[in-house]
Design an enzyme around this catalytic site. Sequence first.
Site, mmCIF file in Angstrom:
data_model
loop_
_atom_site.group_PDB
_atom_site.id
_atom_site.type_symbol
_atom_site.label_atom_id
_atom_site.label_comp_id
_atom_site.label_asym_id
_atom_site.label_seq_id
_atom_site.Cartn_x
_atom_site.Cartn_y
_atom_site.Cartn_z
ATOM 1 C CE1 TYR A 117 -6.233 -7.828 -7.915
ATOM 2 C CE2 TYR A 117 -6.245 -8.820 -5.743
ATOM 3 C CZ TYR A 117 -5.961 -7.758 -6.567
ATOM 4 O OH TYR A 117 -5.411 -6.613 -6.047
ATOM 5 N NE ARG A 124 -3.262 -3.629 -1.591
ATOM 6 C CZ ARG A 124 -2.634 -4.371 -0.677
ATOM 7 N NH1 ARG A 124 -1.321 -4.379 -0.624
ATOM 8 N NH2 ARG A 124 -3.318 -5.092 0.185
ATOM 9 C CG HIS A 151 -5.162 0.984 -4.156
ATOM 10 N ND1 HIS A 151 -4.568 0.705 -2.935
ATOM 11 C CD2 HIS A 151 -6.097 0.017 -4.337
ATOM 12 C CE1 HIS A 151 -5.133 -0.368 -2.405
ATOM 13 N NE2 HIS A 151 -6.058 -0.801 -3.235
ATOM 14 C CE LYS A 161 -7.120 16.981 13.880
ATOM 15 N NZ LYS A 161 -7.145 16.919 15.335
ATOM 16 N NE ARG A 216 -3.635 -2.270 2.573
ATOM 17 C CZ ARG A 216 -3.389 -3.454 3.148
ATOM 18 N NH1 ARG A 216 -2.231 -3.662 3.767
ATOM 19 N NH2 ARG A 216 -4.287 -4.414 3.109
ATOM 20 C CG HIS A 268 -5.745 -9.283 0.668
ATOM 21 N ND1 HIS A 268 -5.931 -9.681 -0.632
ATOM 22 C CD2 HIS A 268 -5.708 -7.930 0.633
ATOM 23 C CE1 HIS A 268 -6.006 -8.627 -1.416
ATOM 24 N NE2 HIS A 268 -5.865 -7.556 -0.673
#
Length: 196
Positions: free
Chosen positions: A173, A140, A137, A62, A33, A163
């Site tokens: 997938y 990945r 992403h 923030k 990630r 996972h």
Amino acid sequence: QIIPPEKIRDYLKAAEEWGVLPMFYLELSTGLRRGELVALLWSDLNLQTKTLTVSKSVSRGKGELVVTEPKTENSVREIYLSDEAIRLLVEDRKNHPFSPYMFPSPKTGGMYGPDCVGRIHKKLLEKAGIEEHVRFHDLRHTFATLALQNGVDVKTVSSMLGHFDAGFTLRTYTHVTRQMQESAAEKMGNFMAQVM
């Protein structure tokens, strides 16, 4: 959406020209990630065992970069790296030998912000002539799709991605595993034709 396999060479060439090949090669060969990738420290790499420990993630909260534990309990994992990934990382370390970060920002010397890496990714897509809308992403997903298509079993891919279980990976997938099942049926059909 994934990077088309025939465009990966162009994408990595663009990354090399941009000076970020080790980071994006590692991404495409492990499926980390984005927050996990930028949080990596040199101390996470074990050269003897050729493993990388993924135990933290970076996000922006923030306006500040915040280091936290990864997304889930299963996200804390140890993954094996290819010899080429190790070679690229070790070679790149010569460019910033005293930084604790595996991929320090050239501007600040500190940690890359996840958004910054996303912007670099967009530039690499453009430079590589990849017109499909591929988010960071999706690198990945590119890793997972190519790993499955190249015969890596789903349990291994699942553990590399962090996972919860292989069932989740299978559901995510399905399109790839369906193609693999068609291929398996074809192979078994050929085998059965030979033995009959």
